[in-house]
Design a protein around this motif. Structure first.
Motif, PDB file in Angstrom:
ATOM      1  N   ASP A   1       0.822  -1.210   0.000  1.00  0.00           N
ATOM      2  CA  ASP A   1       0.000   0.000   0.000  1.00  0.00           C
ATOM      3  C   ASP A   1       0.856   1.260   0.000  1.00  0.00           C
ATOM      4  O   ASP A   1       0.553   2.231  -0.694  1.00  0.00           O
ATOM      5  N   VAL A   2       1.942   1.248   0.792  1.00  0.00           N
ATOM      6  CA  VAL A   2       2.836   2.413   0.850  1.00  0.00           C
ATOM      7  C   VAL A   2       3.470   2.670  -0.513  1.00  0.00           C
ATOM      8  O   VAL A   2       3.524   3.805  -0.982  1.00  0.00           O
ATOM      9  N   ALA A   3       3.931   1.602  -1.170  1.00  0.00           N
ATOM     10  CA  ALA A   3       4.544   1.752  -2.495  1.00  0.00           C
ATOM     11  C   ALA A   3       3.511   2.207  -3.519  1.00  0.00           C
ATOM     12  O   ALA A   3       3.810   3.055  -4.373  1.00  0.00           O
TER      13      ALA A   3
ATOM     14  N   PHE B   1       8.124   0.730  -0.436  1.00  0.00           N
ATOM     15  CA  PHE B   1       8.788   2.027  -0.477  1.00  0.00           C
ATOM     16  C   PHE B   1       9.177   2.406   0.934  1.00  0.00           C
ATOM     17  O   PHE B   1       8.356   2.351   1.853  1.00  0.00           O
ATOM     18  N   ALA B   2      10.452   2.761   1.114  1.00  0.00           N
ATOM     19  CA  ALA B   2      10.965   3.171   2.416  1.00  0.00           C
ATOM     20  C   ALA B   2      11.332   4.643   2.369  1.00  0.00           C
ATOM     21  O   ALA B   2      11.902   5.112   1.382  1.00  0.00           O
ATOM     22  N   ASP B   3      11.006   5.371   3.430  1.00  0.00           N
ATOM     23  CA  ASP B   3      11.383   6.782   3.548  1.00  0.00           C
ATOM     24  C   ASP B   3      11.826   7.015   4.984  1.00  0.00           C
ATOM     25  O   ASP B   3      11.125   7.613   5.784  1.00  0.00           O
TER      26      ASP B   3
ATOM     27  N   ALA C   1      17.216   4.458   4.967  1.00  0.00           N
ATOM     28  CA  ALA C   1      16.855   3.911   3.654  1.00  0.00           C
ATOM     29  C   ALA C   1      15.781   4.779   3.019  1.00  0.00           C
ATOM     30  O   ALA C   1      14.853   5.206   3.699  1.00  0.00           O
ATOM     31  N   GLN C   2      15.948   5.014   1.725  1.00  0.00           N
ATOM     32  CA  GLN C   2      14.931   5.766   1.002  1.00  0.00           C
ATOM     33  C   GLN C   2      14.835   5.217  -0.414  1.00  0.00           C
ATOM     34  O   GLN C   2      15.846   5.000  -1.071  1.00  0.00           O
ATOM     35  N   GLY C   3      13.606   4.988  -0.844  1.00  0.00           N
ATOM     36  CA  GLY C   3      13.372   4.518  -2.197  1.00  0.00           C
ATOM     37  C   GLY C   3      12.610   3.205  -2.219  1.00  0.00           C
ATOM     38  O   GLY C   3      12.197   2.685  -1.187  1.00  0.00           O
ATOM     39  N   PHE C   4      12.452   2.694  -3.427  1.00  0.00           N
ATOM     40  CA  PHE C   4      11.736   1.440  -3.604  1.00  0.00           C
ATOM     41  C   PHE C   4      12.663   0.278  -3.294  1.00  0.00           C
ATOM     42  O   PHE C   4      13.847   0.299  -3.625  1.00  0.00           O
ATOM     43  N   THR C   5      12.106  -0.738  -2.645  1.00  0.00           N
ATOM     44  CA  THR C   5      12.858  -1.950  -2.344  1.00  0.00           C
ATOM     45  C   THR C   5      12.096  -3.141  -2.908  1.00  0.00           C
ATOM     46  O   THR C   5      10.869  -3.099  -3.035  1.00  0.00           O
ATOM     47  N   ILE C   6      12.836  -4.177  -3.253  1.00  0.00           N
ATOM     48  CA  ILE C   6      12.225  -5.394  -3.785  1.00  0.00           C
ATOM     49  C   ILE C   6      12.690  -6.574  -2.949  1.00  0.00           C
ATOM     50  O   ILE C   6      13.886  -6.836  -2.833  1.00  0.00           O
ATOM     51  N   ASP C   7      11.716  -7.249  -2.350  1.00  0.00           N
ATOM     52  CA  ASP C   7      11.982  -8.482  -1.605  1.00  0.00           C
ATOM     53  C   ASP C   7      11.584  -9.625  -2.534  1.00  0.00           C
ATOM     54  O   ASP C   7      10.400  -9.849  -2.764  1.00  0.00           O
ATOM     55  N   ASN C   8      12.587 -10.307  -3.070  1.00  0.00           N
ATOM     56  CA  ASN C   8      12.344 -11.306  -4.095  1.00  0.00           C
ATOM     57  C   ASN C   8      12.712 -12.705  -3.601  1.00  0.00           C
ATOM     58  O   ASN C   8      13.880 -13.005  -3.390  1.00  0.00           O
ATOM     59  N   PRO C   9      11.719 -13.582  -3.424  1.00  0.00           N
ATOM     60  CA  PRO C   9      12.008 -14.934  -2.953  1.00  0.00           C
ATOM     61  C   PRO C   9      12.774 -15.776  -3.987  1.00  0.00           C
ATOM     62  O   PRO C   9      13.307 -16.824  -3.647  1.00  0.00           O
TER      63      PRO C   9
END
Length: 122
Positions: free
Chosen positions: A22-24, A95-97, A101-109
């Motif tokens: 939701d944040v992203a 998305f982290a702010d 950390a700032q910006g989009f992050t991807i948690d990829n299994p």
């Protein structure tokens, strides 16, 4: 005794696309509004490169390509091309702010290894 038609599967189905938090989704929506266009979607792709072999690409795109996997998250469409889809199935984009950390992050299994910067994986 149950027949095969009465038996329910308890296996969890593997996700077939990316998940946008939701944040992203709110951040993507705000960025699209800043662009002043309503035809843009977030395209997520995997390309060769980076220190681990593959790197992520996130960008706005108005194109529709044959085989695209499209998901809607609160009015924000996320598009993944058919070649990238297997690498990104089940990945979560956030998305982290924060101060650290700032910006989009991807948690990829699907990523076996990733580099320290988080921009590439194998």
């Amino acid at each position: 005794m149950t027949t095969p038609a009465q038996t329910e599967s308890t296996e969890a189905k593997a996700p077939t696309s990316v998940v946008l938090t939701d944040v992203a989704a709110q951040k993507v929506k705000a960025l699209i509004e800043q662009e002043g266009r309503d035809d843009l979607r977030l395209r997520v792709a995997v390309q060769p490169g980076g220190c681990s072999g593959l790197r992520y690409q996130l960008f706005f795109d108005e194109r529709s390509l044959d085989g695209d996997v499209v998901s809607d998250f609160g009015g924000v469409e996320v598009v993944v091309d058919r070649m990238s889809a297997p690498y990104l199935a089940g990945a979560t984009i956030d998305f982290a702010d924060r101060i650290d950390a700032q910006g989009f992050t991807i948690d990829n299994p699907n990523a076996g290894n990733s580099c320290a910067c988080g921009d590439s994986f194998s």
